[in-house]
Design a protein around this motif. Structure first.
Motif, mmCIF file in Angstrom:
data_model
loop_
_atom_site.group_PDB
_atom_site.id
_atom_site.type_symbol
_atom_site.label_atom_id
_atom_site.label_comp_id
_atom_site.label_asym_id
_atom_site.label_seq_id
_atom_site.Cartn_x
_atom_site.Cartn_y
_atom_site.Cartn_z
ATOM 1 N N PRO A 7 56.929 70.253 80.870
ATOM 2 C CA PRO A 7 56.850 71.510 81.640
ATOM 3 C C PRO A 7 55.875 72.510 81.020
ATOM 4 O O PRO A 7 55.213 73.253 81.757
ATOM 5 N N GLU A 8 55.756 72.515 79.715
ATOM 6 C CA GLU A 8 54.838 73.447 79.051
ATOM 7 C C GLU A 8 53.366 73.083 79.257
ATOM 8 O O GLU A 8 52.483 73.852 78.867
ATOM 9 N N ASP A 9 53.094 71.945 79.876
ATOM 10 C CA ASP A 9 51.728 71.600 80.238
ATOM 11 C C ASP A 9 51.304 72.251 81.559
ATOM 12 O O ASP A 9 50.137 72.148 81.958
ATOM 13 N N THR A 10 52.241 72.888 82.230
ATOM 14 C CA THR A 10 51.944 73.544 83.498
ATOM 15 C C THR A 10 50.903 74.638 83.296
ATOM 16 O O THR A 10 51.068 75.531 82.468
ATOM 17 N N ALA A 11 49.810 74.550 84.057
ATOM 18 C CA ALA A 11 48.704 75.506 83.925
ATOM 19 C C ALA A 11 47.611 75.145 84.914
ATOM 20 O O ALA A 11 47.637 74.065 85.518
ATOM 21 N N GLY A 12 46.657 76.057 85.056
ATOM 22 C CA GLY A 12 45.409 75.712 85.716
ATOM 23 C C GLY A 12 44.525 75.034 84.688
ATOM 24 O O GLY A 12 44.397 75.535 83.572
ATOM 25 N N TYR A 13 43.919 73.926 85.053
ATOM 26 C CA TYR A 13 43.071 73.168 84.131
ATOM 27 C C TYR A 13 41.614 73.303 84.573
ATOM 28 O O TYR A 13 41.288 73.105 85.744
ATOM 29 N N TYR A 14 40.763 73.617 83.602
ATOM 30 C CA TYR A 14 39.358 73.883 83.869
ATOM 31 C C TYR A 14 38.478 72.988 83.001
ATOM 32 O O TYR A 14 38.742 72.845 81.804
ATOM 33 N N CYS A 15 37.436 72.423 83.603
ATOM 34 C CA CYS A 15 36.459 71.719 82.790
ATOM 35 C C CYS A 15 35.238 72.616 82.624
ATOM 36 O O CYS A 15 34.996 73.528 83.429
ATOM 37 N N ALA A 16 34.513 72.363 81.552
ATOM 38 C CA ALA A 16 33.366 73.207 81.241
ATOM 39 C C ALA A 16 32.323 72.405 80.475
ATOM 40 O O ALA A 16 32.663 71.520 79.685
ATOM 41 N N LYS A 17 31.070 72.755 80.717
ATOM 42 C CA LYS A 17 29.956 72.137 79.994
ATOM 43 C C LYS A 17 29.660 72.962 78.750
ATOM 44 O O LYS A 17 29.511 74.186 78.832
ATOM 45 N N VAL A 38 31.102 69.139 70.353
ATOM 46 C CA VAL A 38 32.291 69.730 70.941
ATOM 47 C C VAL A 38 32.583 71.078 70.308
ATOM 48 O O VAL A 38 32.226 71.346 69.166
ATOM 49 N N SER A 39 33.243 71.908 71.079
ATOM 50 C CA SER A 39 33.680 73.206 70.611
ATOM 51 C C SER A 39 35.104 73.419 71.098
ATOM 52 O O SER A 39 35.463 72.981 72.174
ATOM 53 N N GLY A 40 35.870 74.119 70.301
ATOM 54 C CA GLY A 40 37.250 74.383 70.675
ATOM 55 C C GLY A 40 37.469 75.798 71.180
ATOM 56 O O GLY A 40 38.625 76.218 71.346
ATOM 57 N N VAL A 41 36.383 76.509 71.431
ATOM 58 C CA VAL A 41 36.509 77.895 71.874
ATOM 59 C C VAL A 41 35.787 78.111 73.203
ATOM 60 O O VAL A 41 34.795 77.450 73.498
ATOM 61 N N VAL A 42 36.281 79.051 73.966
ATOM 62 C CA VAL A 42 35.723 79.337 75.292
ATOM 63 C C VAL A 42 34.244 79.690 75.218
ATOM 64 O O VAL A 42 33.446 79.261 76.059
ATOM 65 N N SER A 43 33.860 80.420 74.209
ATOM 66 C CA SER A 43 32.470 80.885 74.096
ATOM 67 C C SER A 43 31.482 79.752 73.835
ATOM 68 O O SER A 43 30.273 79.963 73.939
ATOM 69 N N GLY A 44 31.984 78.572 73.524
ATOM 70 C CA GLY A 44 31.113 77.429 73.299
ATOM 71 C C GLY A 44 30.659 76.748 74.573
ATOM 72 O O GLY A 44 29.890 75.788 74.520
ATOM 73 N N TYR A 45 31.084 77.265 75.712
ATOM 74 C CA TYR A 45 30.813 76.641 77.007
ATOM 75 C C TYR A 45 30.154 77.632 77.944
ATOM 76 O O TYR A 45 30.487 78.828 77.940
ATOM 77 N N ASP A 46 29.221 77.118 78.767
ATOM 78 C CA ASP A 46 28.466 78.037 79.611
ATOM 79 C C ASP A 46 28.542 77.730 81.094
ATOM 80 O O ASP A 46 27.969 78.459 81.897
ATOM 81 N N ASN A 47 29.185 76.667 81.466
ATOM 82 C CA ASN A 47 29.379 76.371 82.893
ATOM 83 C C ASN A 47 30.836 75.951 83.088
ATOM 84 O O ASN A 47 31.313 75.065 82.369
ATOM 85 N N TRP A 48 31.475 76.549 84.069
ATOM 86 C CA TRP A 48 32.903 76.307 84.294
ATOM 87 C C TRP A 48 33.158 75.905 85.739
ATOM 88 O O TRP A 48 32.494 76.397 86.662
ATOM 89 N N GLY A 49 34.140 75.038 85.919
ATOM 90 C CA GLY A 49 34.597 74.729 87.257
ATOM 91 C C GLY A 49 35.615 75.748 87.719
ATOM 92 O O GLY A 49 35.969 76.679 86.986
ATOM 93 N N GLN A 50 36.103 75.564 88.937
ATOM 94 C CA GLN A 50 37.055 76.505 89.534
ATOM 95 C C GLN A 50 38.493 76.216 89.132
ATOM 96 O O GLN A 50 39.377 77.047 89.343
ATOM 97 N N GLY A 51 38.732 75.034 88.611
ATOM 98 C CA GLY A 51 40.061 74.714 88.124
ATOM 99 C C GLY A 51 40.895 73.912 89.107
ATOM 100 O O GLY A 51 40.652 73.922 90.309
ATOM 101 N N THR A 52 41.892 73.226 88.565
ATOM 102 C CA THR A 52 42.859 72.490 89.370
ATOM 103 C C THR A 52 44.236 72.719 88.752
ATOM 104 O O THR A 52 44.387 72.721 87.532
ATOM 105 N N GLN A 53 45.219 72.954 89.610
ATOM 106 C CA GLN A 53 46.547 73.322 89.129
ATOM 107 C C GLN A 53 47.371 72.081 88.800
ATOM 108 O O GLN A 53 47.431 71.129 89.581
#
Length: 123
Positions: A87-97, A103-118
């Motif tokens: 249940p704790e995996d419940t979230a919107g999931y987003y992929c990013a380039k 690889v980077s583990g932080v949001v600022s390491g990515y510059d293109n994002w999708g709209q997400g899937t729930q």
């Protein structure tokens, strides 16, 4: 510019599995790292997994051993196989380039994002 579209989310019972896809168009991203992040209601976006341009992977501790990230460069697609969902995996999931091949583990390491899937996991 790369356009990213996520798919594969849905409602699943605890212990179940889902496979998310992230399809890229507009420009090949085979040489870039791609990451998956998630954001639960009222919480900050958090790192889930990433795969480098060389195929190396990195996971958040919370999903290690349950989630697997992979990529099919011929199809310009990255996948996230999610098993033993909680249940704790419940979230919107987003992929990013990522900005580069590593690889980077932080949001600022990515510059293109999708709209997400729930993803919703019921107990």
């Amino acid at each position: 510019q790369v356009q990213l579209v996520e798919s594969g989310g849905g409602l699943v019972q605890a212990g179940g599995s889902l496979r998310l896809s992230c399809a890229a168009s507009g420009r090949t991203f085979s040489s870039y790292a791609v990451g998956w992040f998630r954001q639960a209601l009222g919480k900050e976006r958090e790192f889930v997994a990433a795969i480098s341009g060389f195929g190396g992977t990195r996971y958040a501790d919370s999903v290690k051993g349950r989630f697997t990230i992979s990529r099919d460069n011929a199809k310009n697609t990255v996948f996230l196989q999610m098993n033993s969902l909680k249940p704790e995996d419940t979230a919107g999931y987003y992929c990013a380039k990522a900005r580069g091949a590593y690889v980077s583990g932080v949001v600022s390491g990515y510059d293109n994002w999708g709209q997400g899937t729930q993803v919703t996991v019921s107990s």
